[in-house]
Design an enzyme around this catalytic site. Sequence first.
Site, PDB file in Angstrom:
ATOM      1  N   PRO A 187       0.855  -1.193   0.000  1.00 28.66           N
ATOM      2  CG  PRO A 187       0.043  -1.031   2.181  1.00 28.66           C
ATOM      3  CD  PRO A 187       0.832  -1.914   1.270  1.00 28.66           C
ATOM      4  CB  CYS A 241       1.518   4.937   8.722  1.00 26.09           C
ATOM      5  SG  CYS A 241       1.792   6.620   8.157  1.00 26.09           S
ATOM      6  CE  LYS A 281       3.171  -2.477   4.460  1.00 25.10           C
ATOM      7  NZ  LYS A 281       3.601  -1.125   4.845  1.00 25.10           N
ATOM      8  CG  HIS A 306       8.443  -1.599   6.467  1.00 21.77           C
ATOM      9  ND1 HIS A 306       8.145  -0.272   6.318  1.00 21.77           N
ATOM     10  CD2 HIS A 306       9.690  -1.748   5.960  1.00 21.77           C
ATOM     11  CE1 HIS A 306       9.175   0.353   5.749  1.00 21.77           C
ATOM     12  NE2 HIS A 306      10.122  -0.529   5.541  1.00 21.77           N
ATOM     13  CG  ASN A 361       7.186  -4.088   2.949  1.00 22.32           C
ATOM     14  OD1 ASN A 361       7.087  -3.137   3.714  1.00 22.32           O
ATOM     15  ND2 ASN A 361       7.307  -3.917   1.657  1.00 22.32           N
ATOM     16  NE  ARG A 378      10.738   2.483  -0.758  1.00 24.08           N
ATOM     17  CZ  ARG A 378      11.555   2.656   0.253  1.00 24.08           C
ATOM     18  NH1 ARG A 378      12.062   3.849   0.482  1.00 24.08           N
ATOM     19  NH2 ARG A 378      11.875   1.647   1.047  1.00 24.08           N
TER      20      ARG A 378
END
Length: 323
Positions: free
Chosen positions: A13, A96, A135, A167, A207, A230
Amino acid sequence: MSFASTHKVCIAPMMQYTDMHDRYLLRLISKRVFLYTEMVTTGAILYGKCFHQLEYNQEEHPVSVQLGGSEIKDLVESAKISENYGYDEINLNVGCPSDRVQKGRFGACLMLEPNHVADCLSAMKNNVSIPVSIKCRLGVDHHDTYEFLYNFVEIVKESGVNDFIIHSRNGILKGLSPRQNRNIPPLKYDYVYKLKEDFPDLNIVINGGIKNINECKTHLTKVDGVMIGRAAYENPFLIKDIDSEIYGLEPVLKSKKAILNQYLDYVEEKLEQGYELSKMMKHLFGLSRGDKYAKTFRIKILEVMKKESLKGHRQDLEDLLFY
Ligand SMILES: Cc1cc2nc3c(=O)[nH]c(=O)nc-3n(C[C@H](O)[C@H](O)[C@H](O)COP(=O)(O)O)c2cc1C
């Protein structure tokens, strides 16, 4: 189909990047990568005027919606609405690190509240019939040990949610921008591998910094899935061999020119429905990556965006692609 068979390669995302148009483009290149929307906050779904945030193209399946929020009631309501839209999965953003998100008490700062995350996830899971996933990061701030991650996962899995996308970096809540938070904290893939060893029943997707199919293959010997962000945006053609090399399907034999034409057909259709040309064209910048005329192709796209019209430019664009 099991999670592990559908999520071998996922596309991350990314706000402002993986909108419905970009996902449509990616789906033209791979039939199997599992797509994720940009984060959509519960506030935007429940109280915003922008219902179109949940809009997507039917061609995108399988596609998961990523929710940002921390109020259980709002998350449950947003999950139900998302299920009604036909999404294949709900994902909760616990990664985030932006200030705005911290103020709303969601995103990465929730890693400090594993019991609350478990409550959010179990409430969502109990109210929808599609899978719910999370996530997250490895940890936040000075909480950067493997034990912290282990403890977080051990508590969160009590929610009954088994699908973790990680991540592989710590999030730094104060002092680093979201962009710096994607580059400066070191990648620690070994934590994620160990997590899979310690929790073999969980589905673990790794990730962070994954750049090509060979790297995907290496990670897939240790975990259930990989998520690319990316690298797939900057060079969408990167994912063209995933269906054959990772999922064992017939190779997709489409050229870049064919992808371009299919995407421009879509753009023309969407223009008639009132969508903005520049928001669709920007996703094409990466398609010429590595080609001889890559720069000229990008300049041509800028020209189309400026003129706000595709008319008379389709052939020029096609001719600038290598094959
Ligand atoms: C522009 C941009 C926007 C992002 N937005 C989100 C987001 O909405 N939700 C999320 O969970 N992660 C978001 N991320 C993080 C990515 O999902 C991913 O975790 C990160 O980029 C690392 O993967 P990569 O090295 O393959 O890019 C964003 C990343 C970028 C570059």
